[in-house]
Scaffold this motif. Structure first.
Motif, PDB file in Angstrom:
ATOM      1  N   UNK A 508      -3.666  -3.951  -9.754  1.00 57.30           N
ATOM      2  CA  UNK A 508      -3.026  -2.721  -8.916  1.00 57.30           C
ATOM      3  C   UNK A 508      -2.485  -2.829  -7.500  1.00 57.30           C
ATOM      4  N   UNK A 509      -2.677  -3.947  -6.909  1.00 57.50           N
ATOM      5  CA  UNK A 509      -2.805  -4.477  -5.578  1.00 57.50           C
ATOM      6  C   UNK A 509      -3.198  -3.310  -4.639  1.00 57.50           C
ATOM      7  N   UNK A 510      -4.427  -2.776  -5.133  1.00 57.60           N
ATOM      8  CA  UNK A 510      -5.248  -1.852  -4.082  1.00 57.60           C
ATOM      9  C   UNK A 510      -6.005  -2.596  -3.276  1.00 57.60           C
ATOM     10  N   UNK A 511      -5.771  -2.526  -2.031  1.00 60.55           N
ATOM     11  CA  UNK A 511      -6.670  -3.211  -0.956  1.00 60.55           C
ATOM     12  C   UNK A 511      -8.016  -2.929  -1.048  1.00 60.55           C
ATOM     13  N   UNK A 512      -8.788  -3.915  -1.270  1.00 59.30           N
ATOM     14  CA  UNK A 512     -10.273  -3.504  -1.072  1.00 59.30           C
ATOM     15  C   UNK A 512     -10.669  -2.640   0.378  1.00 59.30           C
ATOM     16  N   UNK A 513     -11.743  -1.840   0.156  1.00 62.30           N
ATOM     17  CA  UNK A 513     -12.275  -1.450   1.277  1.00 62.30           C
ATOM     18  C   UNK A 513     -13.774  -1.426   1.397  1.00 62.30           C
ATOM     19  N   UNK A 514     -14.560  -1.806   2.373  1.00 60.75           N
ATOM     20  CA  UNK A 514     -15.814  -1.766   2.359  1.00 60.75           C
ATOM     21  C   UNK A 514     -16.539  -2.411   1.460  1.00 60.75           C
ATOM     22  N   UNK A 515     -15.931  -3.600   1.376  1.00 58.29           N
ATOM     23  CA  UNK A 515     -16.619  -4.804   0.391  1.00 58.29           C
ATOM     24  C   UNK A 515     -18.155  -5.084   0.806  1.00 58.29           C
ATOM     25  N   UNK A 516     -19.222  -4.776  -0.040  1.00 59.95           N
ATOM     26  CA  UNK A 516     -20.699  -4.925   0.389  1.00 59.95           C
ATOM     27  C   UNK A 516     -20.805  -6.238   0.639  1.00 59.95           C
ATOM     28  N   UNK A 517     -20.641  -7.160  -0.361  1.00 62.26           N
ATOM     29  CA  UNK A 517     -21.220  -8.699  -0.336  1.00 62.26           C
ATOM     30  C   UNK A 517     -19.894  -9.873  -0.566  1.00 62.26           C
ATOM     31  N   UNK A 518     -19.094  -9.258  -1.122  1.00 62.52           N
ATOM     32  CA  UNK A 518     -18.099 -10.267  -1.644  1.00 62.52           C
ATOM     33  C   UNK A 518     -16.960 -10.595  -0.642  1.00 62.52           C
ATOM     34  N   UNK A 519     -16.536 -11.718  -0.151  1.00 60.37           N
ATOM     35  CA  UNK A 519     -15.511 -12.125   0.706  1.00 60.37           C
ATOM     36  C   UNK A 519     -14.345 -12.726  -0.285  1.00 60.37           C
ATOM     37  N   UNK A 520     -13.123 -12.189  -0.077  1.00 54.35           N
ATOM     38  CA  UNK A 520     -11.898 -12.697  -0.826  1.00 54.35           C
ATOM     39  C   UNK A 520     -11.010 -13.328  -0.052  1.00 54.35           C
ATOM     40  N   UNK A 521     -10.493 -14.112  -0.542  1.00 58.74           N
ATOM     41  CA  UNK A 521      -9.116 -14.834   0.092  1.00 58.74           C
ATOM     42  C   UNK A 521      -7.922 -14.467  -0.767  1.00 58.74           C
ATOM     43  N   UNK A 522      -6.767 -14.456  -0.111  1.00 58.47           N
ATOM     44  CA  UNK A 522      -6.486 -14.743   1.186  1.00 58.47           C
ATOM     45  C   UNK A 522      -6.947 -13.471   2.237  1.00 58.47           C
ATOM     46  N   UNK A 523      -7.765 -12.473   1.832  1.00 58.87           N
ATOM     47  CA  UNK A 523      -8.048 -11.611   2.387  1.00 58.87           C
ATOM     48  C   UNK A 523      -8.997 -11.688   3.711  1.00 58.87           C
ATOM     49  N   UNK A 524     -10.217 -12.332   3.403  1.00 56.12           N
ATOM     50  CA  UNK A 524     -11.119 -12.341   4.657  1.00 56.12           C
ATOM     51  C   UNK A 524     -11.877 -13.536   4.399  1.00 56.12           C
TER      52      UNK A 524
END
Length: 725
Positions: A508-524
């Protein structure tokens, strides 16, 4: 093992482009890949491997080279034709890269030809004969020849379509990977010369095996040449030669592609007709035939090479299937995790009790299938979400998702259509899933969904609990038997929430917020990696121990390489285990003298991505920051793919991955190559303390997932870096 005389290396000291600033800091990506494929080929010369396994390495090197030309070389050629002024990270234009690539690729083809000649002779000595059109008559009895001719008349001849080449019959279309034989003939009745072409039908097996215990194989094109008089009655055969075509097979995504499914269905058809990128000719082809093929297929844009006596080395894989266990690796049966057995096969109960890591292929991929099948059958499971990058042609994973949907569960499958050369299969799976009621999502147009994640939501005690599987490899039951990968199972609610946000991001193209553990590309993902390296740099500058270990397939990204150079100059000790492409130059004084790079090539394909950071102490240590990931350190993984990076916090899992998997890779000295600062690879010599990491994990149960009784026995040898040479 010393390098055989016929296996040459690209001499980087003679590289005419080595004076640029880029080449001082980076190896060329394409040449690094060719160096990797040469290491694969050299395993075909490794007498420590059984003979048919050596043939398998030869065939893999051939298939690898085909794909390299169809994708990477085709892309560079496209840049050159369009005058794209883009330099590689080592400062080369597309034309300069192509010149160096073709020279090394031709040398590689020459080596493949020489290796095949040696292996063919050795196979014959063990009772496996591969006959050419010239040796059929002298090697076979009259009875065998009669059988062969009967097979040709009844099974092959009806499928063949000879095509005359003259002004009334223009040169026919040759599909990608098309193989054909061209003949020069003379009509007996009037001595009129004529030229004919016979294409080998693509669906036909490449080899015909004669009956009997003794293995005797004849390639289809050899049969066509041997029985040419049957194909062309009334003609005298003057000469015949084989050729093969490779075409540009990359698929570029157009932003305007509103219907991704229709776009890929059409693009797959177009792939067959892509620009000819490579024309392979049989060695010794008559000049007249060669000139015609160059004019009709090559033009000025295709690369033409003489490929020895056998074209399409990858097809030799068919001979590896011969039932000769004495010429293959000893059969290996992977283990099922004992911890799940202790819970009566209940995956959810075992995962709920403790995080589990499974080390493929030493531990079976069946545990992943069991997890999905149990989820499909469990009435308390309400939802399943699954990414599918390369599921292959085996339907086990697909069937589990279909069963779950038919049982009334909410099932979401993220099917990646941009998985190169698996697009058609993925389209078929997507259609089957949708018919069963699965919500199929194709993700982003510009980004590939490369993360391997499965998420199961289960009703427990009036609440919902999320179980997750994270993998470094694909949900592919076949490759899981030969790729070394990690599967991590967890019921940690933080990871469950992070996984849910990841799926919402894709669907749904919903930007993640306050991810506890996982990092995602191309985001962070890249920024997080950079911070981890910076932390080791800070430790080194404060006089603390500082170390980085990383294992993956490729290191290409210039930003990460520069950060590693900075870390090296600060005193951080860096050990990289890079199976394939490495653009980083190790061991250069003043730039990378604290960086060491090795490559492991052996029975299994090293595929897992693992990163470790000392965190103020020498590695390995219990407080090290440890991560598993779906990503390599390449621009595409950081910028154009959905990838995850997951911290390992469970102490047992942490210890297995760091103290076993990583240490074993570092101390392996039987199937390892050290990368030198000049770009050459030197095979590590075992010395007095030989250690083979694949053999170790085949013969020793892993610590995580073994169960309490096995863990208490202490039967697994403890690995130590002292084993390292």
């Amino acid at each position: 093992m010393t390098r055989p005389a016929h296996i040459a290396s690209l001499d980087h000291d003679d590289d005419p482009f080595a004076g640029s600033e880029g080449s001082d800091r980076y190896f060329n990506r394409e040449l690094s890949w060719l160096a990797f494929n040469r290491r694969v080929l050299e395993e075909a010369c490794n007498t420590a491997h059984p003979l048919l396994e050596r043939l398998r390495f030869l065939s893999i090197s051939g298939s690898n080279l085909d794909e390299f030309f169809m994708v990477r070389v085709a892309g560079l050629k496209g840049q050159q034709l369009q005058d794209v002024a883009r330099l590689s990270s080592d400062g080369l234009t597309s034309g300069q890269q192509l010149a160096a690539i073709v020279a090394e690729a031709d040398a590689l083809v020459t080596s493949q030809r020489d290796v095949w000649r040696d292996l063919r002779r050795q196979l014959a000595e063990t009772g496996i004969a591969v006959l050419s059109s010239r040796t059929i008559d002298e090697a076979l009895s009259a009875e065998d020849l009669h059988w062969l001719e009967t097979q040709f008349r009844e099974q092959l001849f009806p499928i063949l379509t000879p095509q005359a080449l003259d002004p009334a019959h223009p040169f026919p279309f040759m599909p990608n990977k098309g193989l054909a034989v061209m003949f020069d003939l003379v009509r007996i009745s009037d001595d009129q010369p004529i030229r004919e072409l016979v294409m080998i039908p693509a669906p036909m097996p490449r080899f015909l095996r004669l009956p009997g215990e003794k293995a005797r194989y004849v390639a289809v094109e050899s049969l066509v040449k041997r029985f040419a008089p049957l194909v062309f009655p009334g003609y005298r055969v003057i000469g015949g030669a084989e050729f093969r075509v490779l075409r540009d097979s990359d698929i570029e995504i157009e932003e305007e592609a509103e219907d991704l499914v229709r776009y890929f269905a059409n693009a797959i058809k177009r792939r067959r007709r892509g620009r000819v990128i490579r024309l392979e000719l049989e060695s010794g082809m008559p000049e007249g035939l060669g000139a015609v093929l160059r004019d009709e297929l090559g033009g000025s844009d295709a690369f033409v090479t003489e490929s020895g006596a056998f074209l399409g080395v990858g097809d030799l894989e068919a001979i590896v299937d011969e039932d000769r266990p004495d010429l293959k690796f000893t059969p290996f049966s992977p283990r099922f995790p004992e911890r799940i057995r202790e819970f009566g096969g209940d995956c959810f109960a075992a995962i709920s009790a403790k995080d589990i890591v499974v080390h493929h292929p030493y531990e079976t991929f069946d545990v992943v299938l069991a997890f999905l099948k149990q989820a499909a059958a469990d009435p308390d499971v309400v939802a399943i979400k699954q990414t599918l990058y390369r599921a292959g042609k085996q339907p086990a994973v697909i069937n589990a998702l279909i069963a779950a949907a038919e049982a009334g569960k909410s099932v979401t499958a993220v099917v990646e259509l941009k998985a190169r050369f698996d697009e058609e299969q993925n389209l078929l799976w997507a259609s089957a899933l949708e018919r069963a009621g699965v919500q199929v999502v194709y993700g982003f147009i510009d980004w590939k969904t490369h993360a391997k994640v499965s998420m199961v939501v289960r009703r427990e005690n009036g609440q919902y609990r999320t179980y997750c599987h994270f993998g470094t490899g694909n949900y592919h039951p076949i490759t899981a038997k030969v790729y070394t990968d990690l599967s991590f199972f967890t019921a940690d609610p933080r990871l469950g929430r992070d996984a849910a946000q990841m799926f919402n991001y894709i669907t749904g193209y919903v930007e993640p917020e306050n991810m506890a553990l996982i990092s995602l590309s191309p985001r962070d993902l890249r920024p997080r990696l950079m911070r981890l390296i910076d932390a080791e740099i800070a430790n080194a500058r404060e006089g603390k121990p500082a170390a980085i270990w990383a294992k993956m397939n490729s290191v290409v990204d210039p930003a990460v390489i520069e950060k590693l150079y900075e870390a090296s100059n600060a005193g951080v000790e860096i050990d990289l285990i890079i199976r394939g492409i490495c653009c980083l130059k190790p061991g250069v004084p003043g730039m990378s003298e604290n960086i060491r790079v090795k490559s492991v090539i052996g029975r299994f394909l090293e595929h897992s991505r693992i990163w470790a950071f000392g965190n103020g102490k020498a590695l390995p240590n219990d407080g090290a920051k440890l991560f598993m990931s779906s990503a390599d350190w390449m621009q595409r993984n950081f910028d154009r793919r959905i990838e995850y990076m997951l911290p390992i916090e469970n102490r047992t899992v942490h210890k297995q991955i760091l103290d076993q998997v990583m240490v074993a890779n570092l101390i392996d000295n039987e199937q390892s190559w050290d990368l030198q600062s000049d770009g050459s690879y030197v095979r590590v010599q075992p010395g007095e303390r030989p250690f083979n990491l694949h053999r170790y994990f085949m013969t020793n149960p892993s610590l995580s997932g073994r169960g309490a009784s096995l863990a208490a026995s202490g039967s697994v040898p403890k690995l130590s870096l002292r084993n390292r040479r």
